[in-house]
Scaffold this motif. Structure first.
Motif, PDB file in Angstrom:
ATOM      1  N   UNK A  92      33.136 -14.497   9.005  1.00 40.50           N
ATOM      2  CA  UNK A  92      33.533 -13.378   8.159  1.00 40.50           C
ATOM      3  C   UNK A  92      32.878 -13.372   6.794  1.00 40.50           C
ATOM      4  N   UNK A  93      32.019 -14.367   6.494  1.00 43.55           N
ATOM      5  CA  UNK A  93      31.307 -14.417   5.218  1.00 43.55           C
ATOM      6  C   UNK A  93      29.834 -14.658   5.498  1.00 43.55           C
ATOM      7  N   UNK A  94      28.997 -14.207   4.583  1.00 41.71           N
ATOM      8  CA  UNK A  94      27.554 -14.383   4.704  1.00 41.71           C
ATOM      9  C   UNK A  94      27.130 -15.636   3.955  1.00 41.71           C
ATOM     10  N   UNK A  95      26.425 -16.567   4.602  1.00 38.14           N
ATOM     11  CA  UNK A  95      25.981 -17.761   3.885  1.00 38.14           C
ATOM     12  C   UNK A  95      25.095 -17.405   2.705  1.00 38.14           C
ATOM     13  N   UNK A  96      25.269 -18.121   1.609  1.00 42.65           N
ATOM     14  CA  UNK A  96      24.483 -17.868   0.410  1.00 42.65           C
ATOM     15  C   UNK A  96      25.373 -17.529  -0.769  1.00 42.65           C
ATOM     16  N   UNK A  97      24.800 -17.020  -1.835  1.00 46.37           N
ATOM     17  CA  UNK A  97      25.597 -16.670  -3.021  1.00 46.37           C
ATOM     18  C   UNK A  97      26.668 -15.634  -2.698  1.00 46.37           C
ATOM     19  N   UNK A  98      27.821 -15.786  -3.284  1.00 48.46           N
ATOM     20  CA  UNK A  98      28.907 -14.837  -3.076  1.00 48.46           C
ATOM     21  C   UNK A  98      28.642 -13.543  -3.841  1.00 48.46           C
ATOM     22  N   UNK A  99      29.386 -12.514  -3.493  1.00 49.40           N
ATOM     23  CA  UNK A  99      29.248 -11.238  -4.213  1.00 49.40           C
ATOM     24  C   UNK A  99      29.608 -11.396  -5.684  1.00 49.40           C
ATOM     25  N   UNK A 100      30.555 -12.279  -5.957  1.00 54.08           N
ATOM     26  CA  UNK A 100      30.941 -12.541  -7.341  1.00 54.08           C
ATOM     27  C   UNK A 100      29.763 -13.093  -8.136  1.00 54.08           C
ATOM     28  N   UNK A 101      28.996 -13.997  -7.526  1.00 52.12           N
ATOM     29  CA  UNK A 101      27.850 -14.585  -8.220  1.00 52.12           C
ATOM     30  C   UNK A 101      26.696 -13.601  -8.338  1.00 52.12           C
ATOM     31  N   UNK A 102      26.425 -12.873  -7.264  1.00 54.05           N
ATOM     32  CA  UNK A 102      25.280 -11.948  -7.275  1.00 54.05           C
ATOM     33  C   UNK A 102      25.459 -10.874  -8.346  1.00 54.05           C
ATOM     34  N   UNK A 103      26.675 -10.403  -8.516  1.00 60.01           N
ATOM     35  CA  UNK A 103      26.923  -9.345  -9.502  1.00 60.01           C
ATOM     36  C   UNK A 103      26.720  -9.824 -10.928  1.00 60.01           C
ATOM     37  N   UNK A 104      26.711 -11.134 -11.157  1.00 64.52           N
ATOM     38  CA  UNK A 104      26.608 -11.663 -12.520  1.00 64.52           C
ATOM     39  C   UNK A 104      25.286 -12.354 -12.799  1.00 64.52           C
ATOM     40  N   UNK A 105      24.358 -12.309 -11.843  1.00 65.79           N
ATOM     41  CA  UNK A 105      23.045 -12.929 -12.045  1.00 65.79           C
ATOM     42  C   UNK A 105      22.112 -11.907 -12.672  1.00 65.79           C
ATOM     43  N   UNK A 106      21.698 -12.165 -13.893  1.00 66.01           N
ATOM     44  CA  UNK A 106      20.748 -11.307 -14.599  1.00 66.01           C
ATOM     45  C   UNK A 106      19.456 -12.059 -14.908  1.00 66.01           C
ATOM     46  N   UNK A 107      19.588 -13.293 -15.345  1.00 69.17           N
ATOM     47  CA  UNK A 107      18.436 -14.130 -15.634  1.00 69.17           C
ATOM     48  C   UNK A 107      18.832 -15.581 -15.374  1.00 69.17           C
ATOM     49  N   UNK A 108      17.926 -16.485 -15.688  1.00 71.31           N
ATOM     50  CA  UNK A 108      18.184 -17.898 -15.424  1.00 71.31           C
ATOM     51  C   UNK A 108      19.344 -18.409 -16.264  1.00 71.31           C
ATOM     52  N   UNK A 109      19.425 -17.982 -17.508  1.00 70.15           N
ATOM     53  CA  UNK A 109      20.498 -18.437 -18.383  1.00 70.15           C
ATOM     54  C   UNK A 109      21.867 -17.996 -17.858  1.00 70.15           C
ATOM     55  N   UNK A 110      21.944 -16.777 -17.328  1.00 64.64           N
ATOM     56  CA  UNK A 110      23.228 -16.267 -16.846  1.00 64.64           C
ATOM     57  C   UNK A 110      23.714 -17.017 -15.610  1.00 64.64           C
ATOM     58  N   UNK A 111      22.800 -17.515 -14.782  1.00 65.55           N
ATOM     59  CA  UNK A 111      23.216 -18.277 -13.594  1.00 65.55           C
ATOM     60  C   UNK A 111      23.854 -19.595 -14.010  1.00 65.55           C
ATOM     61  N   UNK A 112      23.257 -20.280 -14.980  1.00 66.00           N
ATOM     62  CA  UNK A 112      23.826 -21.543 -15.438  1.00 66.00           C
ATOM     63  C   UNK A 112      25.181 -21.327 -16.097  1.00 66.00           C
ATOM     64  N   UNK A 113      25.353 -20.188 -16.761  1.00 64.39           N
ATOM     65  CA  UNK A 113      26.630 -19.890 -17.412  1.00 64.39           C
ATOM     66  C   UNK A 113      27.758 -19.681 -16.405  1.00 64.39           C
ATOM     67  N   UNK A 114      27.423 -19.440 -15.138  1.00 66.31           N
ATOM     68  CA  UNK A 114      28.455 -19.312 -14.122  1.00 66.31           C
ATOM     69  C   UNK A 114      29.156 -20.645 -13.868  1.00 66.31           C
ATOM     70  N   UNK A 115      28.463 -21.748 -14.118  1.00 63.37           N
ATOM     71  CA  UNK A 115      29.039 -23.074 -13.889  1.00 63.37           C
ATOM     72  C   UNK A 115      29.671 -23.645 -15.154  1.00 63.37           C
TER      73      UNK A 115
END
Length: 510
Positions: A92-115
């Protein structure tokens, strides 16, 4: 007239052989061999049965014999006629980044800020400032920009393979890097390192005073919550242990002679096989009492797979057992793993390897589990169990390895590869405080997980480069320090370092 037999006559009667049956026709009943300390919920034969043939409704020719019965009464068969294949359910889920993560990825800095969220950054800043005011006379208040710059310099030091290099060399005018001097002074970097804290020891809640992880508990739990929230692992996952090198004083420091570091902090990790993304982490805090924990491997795997369904988990013989395989099946999870030869559920035909030729294979089956014994060379055998495989398949090739072993070798290195990639560009610095060592490892794992998510969202980013991850870490470090460089009032004396302020301004305008 004697009223009874003498002791000698009684012994003669007991030792007299029974001529009505022969040894090879005798089959043990599960009730005779069941271990009372461990009950198996999936026994093929009820404990009250007196013979295997009558219980299964089959004739005596299909009796498995005592060679296929484990010490705890578990009955195995040499054929898979009764084995039911494992049907992997839809996840029922697609392997890989979740929709929550994909919606917040803008650049490299923003990905690290997710953690490392704003809440986590504020916690570190407030506790570090509190400790700095208490212990240092001329402490300068730190804010989130300073902390992110500090983390950025740690990441850049890892990119330049400077883990064992003195920090003084990094700030040197001739042999150092200009970006270190442009971000902050060496004395300021040392001040932050000495004052770095993650909780207030004087205001620690009473419930945490006996907690071994109390100095970093709040930050650790917030960080652990982020890992599964941002990524869905694939159908193959690995549960294994990671050893973070540390030789200082710590009540739960472990000695593992087979690990390269030998001494350190042990962390249980669930990692995706395809990407080595660290999906869940948990620190081992040592024994809770004087007695050793029974079934620790089973408990760890059950906790580390909480929330997963429709996947296959691979683990080594520290974790693997037949009861664990049955518990995971109830959660709709398959298990593939090596198993120790002293497990009571294994039959003698799998354990005994004396006199067997090299590259030989023996399979054993239950209703939902397949076990295989493979002799790599004379006198050395390995045993694996699997609830994913249900056929006696051997791969083609000179070594004639069973398919179970081929799949195990393909999936066993999820956590080992994570250790490798994290250690290649690690930001760890020498310290005698274990919370700081754990914090460095959190930064390393977060940077790698951010790389996995960013390249999944933007697969074309530097795709042709062989050092793609190094470029990602360098760009991440530069992003974290650019704000601190831009607002620095007193420029360093070195012309190259002073010119980087214009570089920071250009990054902010992008």
């Amino acid at each position: 007239m004697r009223k009874g037999l003498t002791r000698r006559e009684v012994l003669d009667v007991i030792m007299q052989p029974d001529s009505s049956s022969e040894l090879e026709d005798v089959s043990l009943s599960p009730s005779d061999t069941t271990d009372s300390r461990e009950s198996d919920p999936d026994l093929d034969v009820p404990p009250s049965s007196s013979s295997l043939a009558s219980t299964e409704g089959e004739d005596d020719s299909e009796d498995p014999g005592s060679g296929w019965i484990g010490r705890n009464g578990k009955v195995w068969f040499s054929t898979n006629a009764e084995t039911t294949p494992f049907l992997q359910p839809a996840r029922g889920v697609t392997p890989g980044p979740t929709c929550y993560a994909i919606a917040r990825v803008q650049n490299i800095d923003s990905v690290f800020n997710l953690f490392f969220t704003e809440e986590m950054i504020d916690l570190i800043v407030s506790m570090t400032n509190l400790h700095g005011r208490r212990t240092m006379r001329n402490w300068t208040e730190m804010d989130s920009t300073n902390l992110r710059a500090y983390m950025g310099l740690l990441i850049l030091a890892g990119v330049y393979r400077s883990r064992g290099e003195s920090t003084r060399c990094l700030w040197d005018n001739r042999s150092g890097r200009a970006i270190f001097r442009a971000t902050m002074s060496l004395s300021r970097f040392h001040e932050i390192s000495r004052a770095l804290r993650f909780d207030d020891k004087l205001q620690r809640p009473a419930c945490h005073r006996e907690d071994k992880l109390a100095p970093i508990r709040s930050l650790w739990e917030m960080w652990m919550h982020r890992l599964p929230l941002l990524f869905n692992p694939g159908k193959d996952d690995t549960v294994d242990e990671q050893l973070v090198p540390f030789k200082g004083s710590c009540s739960f420091r472990q000695y593992m002679p087979k690990k390269p570091a030998k001494y350190g902090l042990k962390i249980w990790v669930t990692a995706d096989v395809g990407t080595s993304y660290a999906w869940r982490c948990d620190i081992y805090l040592g024994k809770t009492g004087n007695a050793a924990e029974v079934g620790k491997g089973k408990r760890v795997v059950m906790e580390m797979t909480e929330g997963l369904q429709g996947v296959t988990v691979t683990c080594d013989n520290f974790f693997t057992s037949y009861p664990l395989a049955q518990e995971l099946l109830r959660k709709k999870i398959a298990l593939v793993g090596t198993i120790r030869k002293n497990k009571p559920e294994l039959p003698p035909n799998l354990v005994q390897a004396k006199g067997r030729p090299a590259l030989s294979t023996v399979f054993a089956f239950t209703k939902n589990t397949t076990a295989v014994r493979y002799i790599l060379k004379r006198g050395r055998n390995v045993i694996l169990i699997s609830t994913r495989h249900h056929e006696a398949v051997v791969t083609e090739g000179p070594k004639k390895k069973p398919e179970i072993i081929a799949d195990y070798n393909r999936c066993k290195g999820g956590v080992d590869n994570l250790d490798k990639v994290v250690g290649t560009y690690s930001c760890r610095r020498r310290t005698n405080r274990w919370p700081q060592t754990l914090f460095f490892n959190m930064v390393d794992v977060s940077a790698y997980n951010a790389y996995v998510i960013f390249t999944a969202v933007d697969p074309s980013w530097n795709q042709a480069k062989l050092f793609q991850r190094r470029l990602f870490l360098e760009e991440l470090g530069n992003s974290l320090v650019s704000a601190a460089i831009l607002r620095r009032e007193h420029l360093p004396r070195a012309p190259v370092a002073a010119s980087l302020k214009h570089w920071g301004l250009s990054r902010e305008l992008q």
